[in-house]
Design an enzyme around this catalytic site. Sequence first.
Site, PDB file in Angstrom:
ATOM      1  N   GLN A  27      23.888   4.004   8.274  1.00 51.13           N
ATOM      2  CA  GLN A  27      24.730   5.109   8.763  1.00 51.13           C
ATOM      3  C   GLN A  27      26.163   5.044   8.222  1.00 51.13           C
ATOM      4  O   GLN A  27      26.803   6.073   8.050  1.00 51.13           O
ATOM      5  CB  GLN A  27      24.741   5.069  10.307  1.00 51.13           C
ATOM      6  N   TYR A  54      16.393  -4.438   9.643  1.00 50.22           N
ATOM      7  CA  TYR A  54      17.525  -3.503   9.694  1.00 50.22           C
ATOM      8  C   TYR A  54      17.824  -2.957   8.292  1.00 50.22           C
ATOM      9  O   TYR A  54      18.161  -3.704   7.379  1.00 50.22           O
ATOM     10  CB  TYR A  54      18.784  -4.168  10.277  1.00 50.22           C
ATOM     11  N   GLN A 183      16.456 -12.061  23.334  1.00 46.10           N
ATOM     12  CA  GLN A 183      17.307 -10.882  23.100  1.00 46.10           C
ATOM     13  C   GLN A 183      16.641  -9.654  23.718  1.00 46.10           C
ATOM     14  O   GLN A 183      15.782  -9.022  23.093  1.00 46.10           O
ATOM     15  CB  GLN A 183      17.552 -10.677  21.597  1.00 46.10           C
ATOM     16  N   TRP A 212      21.049  -6.426  24.033  1.00 43.52           N
ATOM     17  CA  TRP A 212      21.255  -5.319  23.089  1.00 43.52           C
ATOM     18  C   TRP A 212      21.350  -3.957  23.765  1.00 43.52           C
ATOM     19  O   TRP A 212      20.915  -3.788  24.894  1.00 43.52           O
ATOM     20  CB  TRP A 212      20.198  -5.313  21.998  1.00 43.52           C
ATOM     21  N   PRO A 214      24.064  -2.173  24.927  1.00 41.96           N
ATOM     22  CA  PRO A 214      24.813  -2.098  26.196  1.00 41.96           C
ATOM     23  C   PRO A 214      25.221  -0.676  26.555  1.00 41.96           C
ATOM     24  O   PRO A 214      25.477  -0.381  27.724  1.00 41.96           O
ATOM     25  CB  PRO A 214      26.045  -2.975  25.934  1.00 41.96           C
ATOM     26  N   ALA A 216      23.297   2.021  25.796  1.00 40.07           N
ATOM     27  CA  ALA A 216      22.092   2.860  25.683  1.00 40.07           C
ATOM     28  C   ALA A 216      22.216   3.816  24.496  1.00 40.07           C
ATOM     29  O   ALA A 216      22.028   5.025  24.624  1.00 40.07           O
ATOM     30  CB  ALA A 216      21.816   3.605  26.992  1.00 40.07           C
ATOM     31  N   ARG A 234      24.448   8.696  16.415  1.00 39.90           N
ATOM     32  CA  ARG A 234      23.164   8.020  16.211  1.00 39.90           C
ATOM     33  C   ARG A 234      21.991   8.896  16.625  1.00 39.90           C
ATOM     34  O   ARG A 234      20.990   8.975  15.923  1.00 39.90           O
ATOM     35  CB  ARG A 234      23.143   6.732  17.040  1.00 39.90           C
ATOM     36  N   GLU A 299      38.060   0.034  21.025  1.00 40.17           N
ATOM     37  CA  GLU A 299      37.989   0.502  22.417  1.00 40.17           C
ATOM     38  C   GLU A 299      37.071  -0.422  23.227  1.00 40.17           C
ATOM     39  O   GLU A 299      37.435  -0.876  24.312  1.00 40.17           O
ATOM     40  CB  GLU A 299      37.454   1.948  22.441  1.00 40.17           C
ATOM     41  N   ASN A 300      35.920  -0.742  22.655  1.00 40.66           N
ATOM     42  CA  ASN A 300      34.925  -1.520  23.396  1.00 40.66           C
ATOM     43  C   ASN A 300      35.403  -2.937  23.719  1.00 40.66           C
ATOM     44  O   ASN A 300      34.983  -3.529  24.717  1.00 40.66           O
ATOM     45  CB  ASN A 300      33.596  -1.550  22.635  1.00 40.66           C
TER      46      ASN A 300
HETATM   47  P1  NDP Z   1      24.924   0.376  21.854  1.00 39.79           P
HETATM   48  O1  NDP Z   1      23.974   0.792  22.894  1.00 39.79           O
HETATM   49  O2  NDP Z   1      26.266  -0.066  22.321  1.00 39.79           O
HETATM   50  O3  NDP Z   1      25.084   1.579  20.820  1.00 39.79           O
HETATM   51  C1  NDP Z   1      26.019   1.519  19.793  1.00 39.79           C
HETATM   52  C2  NDP Z   1      26.293   2.930  19.277  1.00 39.79           C
HETATM   53  O4  NDP Z   1      26.922   3.722  20.297  1.00 39.79           O
HETATM   54  C3  NDP Z   1      27.276   2.911  18.109  1.00 39.79           C
HETATM   55  O5  NDP Z   1      26.669   2.644  16.888  1.00 39.79           O
HETATM   56  C4  NDP Z   1      27.882   4.301  18.212  1.00 39.79           C
HETATM   57  O6  NDP Z   1      26.933   5.216  17.666  1.00 39.79           O
HETATM   58  C5  NDP Z   1      27.978   4.496  19.727  1.00 39.79           C
HETATM   59  N1  NDP Z   1      29.260   3.988  20.285  1.00 39.79           N
HETATM   60  C6  NDP Z   1      29.623   2.688  20.465  1.00 39.79           C
HETATM   61  N2  NDP Z   1      30.847   2.601  21.031  1.00 39.79           N
HETATM   62  C7  NDP Z   1      31.271   3.861  21.209  1.00 39.79           C
HETATM   63  C8  NDP Z   1      32.452   4.413  21.768  1.00 39.79           C
HETATM   64  N3  NDP Z   1      33.432   3.651  22.245  1.00 39.79           N
HETATM   65  N4  NDP Z   1      32.552   5.772  21.813  1.00 39.79           N
HETATM   66  C9  NDP Z   1      31.566   6.577  21.338  1.00 39.79           C
HETATM   67  N5  NDP Z   1      30.430   6.102  20.804  1.00 39.79           N
HETATM   68  C10 NDP Z   1      30.271   4.759  20.741  1.00 39.79           C
HETATM   69  O7  NDP Z   1      24.380  -0.845  21.002  1.00 39.79           O
HETATM   70  P2  NDP Z   1      23.234  -0.930  19.869  1.00 39.79           P
HETATM   71  O8  NDP Z   1      22.071  -0.123  20.255  1.00 39.79           O
HETATM   72  O9  NDP Z   1      23.859  -0.693  18.555  1.00 39.79           O
HETATM   73  O10 NDP Z   1      22.839  -2.459  20.004  1.00 39.79           O
HETATM   74  C11 NDP Z   1      23.775  -3.478  19.650  1.00 39.79           C
HETATM   75  C12 NDP Z   1      23.109  -4.472  18.733  1.00 39.79           C
HETATM   76  O11 NDP Z   1      22.012  -5.080  19.389  1.00 39.79           O
HETATM   77  C13 NDP Z   1      22.497  -3.905  17.440  1.00 39.79           C
HETATM   78  O12 NDP Z   1      23.440  -3.663  16.438  1.00 39.79           O
HETATM   79  C14 NDP Z   1      21.538  -4.998  17.070  1.00 39.79           C
HETATM   80  O13 NDP Z   1      22.223  -6.070  16.456  1.00 39.79           O
HETATM   81  C15 NDP Z   1      21.013  -5.438  18.444  1.00 39.79           C
HETATM   82  N6  NDP Z   1      19.738  -4.753  18.774  1.00 39.79           N
HETATM   83  C16 NDP Z   1      18.635  -5.549  18.919  1.00 39.79           C
HETATM   84  C17 NDP Z   1      17.409  -5.010  19.198  1.00 39.79           C
HETATM   85  C18 NDP Z   1      16.228  -5.899  19.347  1.00 39.79           C
HETATM   86  O14 NDP Z   1      15.093  -5.414  19.421  1.00 39.79           O
HETATM   87  N7  NDP Z   1      16.412  -7.193  19.389  1.00 39.79           N
HETATM   88  C19 NDP Z   1      17.217  -3.539  19.343  1.00 39.79           C
HETATM   89  C20 NDP Z   1      18.444  -2.803  19.211  1.00 39.79           C
HETATM   90  C21 NDP Z   1      19.637  -3.400  18.953  1.00 39.79           C
HETATM   91  P3  NDP Z   1      27.325   6.673  17.097  1.00 39.79           P
HETATM   92  O15 NDP Z   1      28.791   6.701  16.812  1.00 39.79           O
HETATM   93  O16 NDP Z   1      26.478   6.810  15.889  1.00 39.79           O
HETATM   94  O17 NDP Z   1      26.908   7.640  18.154  1.00 39.79           O
END
Ligand code: NDP
Length: 331
Positions: A27, A54, A183, A212, A214, A216, A234, A299-300
């Site tokens: 992305q 990934y 995880q 993972w 956090p 959603a 996303r 921010e996070n």
């Molecule tokens: P989140 O649920 O936190 O989603 C992250 C996404 O939310 C970002 O890429 C962005 O997407 C959006 N976002 C994050 N912060 C903000 C904000 N402050 N304001 C607005 N939009 C925001 O976490 P992930 O789903 O990415 O999971 C975190 C990590 O966990 C992954 O990178 C991976 O390493 C791991 N993971 C592991 C899995 C497993 O099966 N073991 C499965 C999934 C994840 P956008 O801007 O595109 O909308």
Amino acid sequence: MEYRRLGKSGLQLSELSLGSWLTFGKQIENNTAEDLMKIAYDNGVNFFDNAEIYARGESEKVMGKVLKKMKWDRDSYTVSSKVFFGFRGTENTKPNQNGLSRKHVFEACNQALERLKVDYLDLYFCHRPDKNTPIEETVWAMHNLITQGKVLYWGTSEWSAQEIMEAHMVAKQHHLIGPTMEQPQYNMLTRQKVEVEFSQIYKTVGLGTTIWSPLASGVLTGKYNQNKDPKGTRLNMEGMDWLKKSVLEKENIKKAEKLTALAKDLGISLPVLAIAWCLKNNNVSTVILGASKTAQLKENFKASEAKTKLTDDVMEQIEKILNNTPVKPTF
Ligand code: NDP
């Protein structure tokens, strides 16, 4: 940044870490990935999460290039990969190029080391359980990687408590090193595994958790409130319809709207509230953050400080809004 022990192990992970799913190699541009890693490291993050699947290996390559370029002391950070899905995508995968057989675990580890440009993986996860491989074979394979110095800690992802315990039984029987961490998905909307299913094994085997999604996948940022459907997110990426369908439910949006108002009263944003809520759970070793923009990550990171705002009274208000307290067995 605060640091937490990974379960009963001696390893300390930053309570907030950075992952690369759907972002690195896909992305976002590579220079944004580099900026995200730099910001994370400068803010005290010492764990970067990755997986062979990934962006079909590209995510590891991007992360590897940054690690090499930054020349951070190898003992100042930890990096992970995960094995199971292979890196070629289902249509191009031959037998033994995925799963948890000794063959694939061994090959996938060597490939991950090459792509990440590191001599060893700090954490190595079995990305899913493999119903076609005896757990004993996988435990041996992981143990051997540890004795070969290619992996330091191994763990599981989305395994059941029963499967994790079976791995521990095998390890105990043969004096092998068992899984240190799991995880799982954990956030305000998905709670059962972390809060109920694993509750015994935090105590018995000292399980650590690197949780993972956090937010959603962004629903818990409030950007989809009032049925908004912003572009460039996303959930609007090509091929993400399955994810959109599963997280963008009416009920979830309603909760996000109420939580947004509560966060505002506390003087913080919804993502900060949602991440701080995950951190309030002491069985969480680290919350893996995902971000497509540097501003999101900055921010996070405010979540660490925001923990103090989540008093018992606030936690109760959140519980009422969520109305999804997992049922714990009473016997
Ligand atoms: P989140 O649920 O936190 O989603 C992250 C996404 O939310 C970002 O890429 C962005 O997407 C959006 N976002 C994050 N912060 C903000 C904000 N402050 N304001 C607005 N939009 C925001 O976490 P992930 O789903 O990415 O999971 C975190 C990590 O966990 C992954 O990178 C991976 O390493 C791991 N993971 C592991 C899995 C497993 O099966 N073991 C499965 C999934 C994840 P956008 O801007 O595109 O909308």
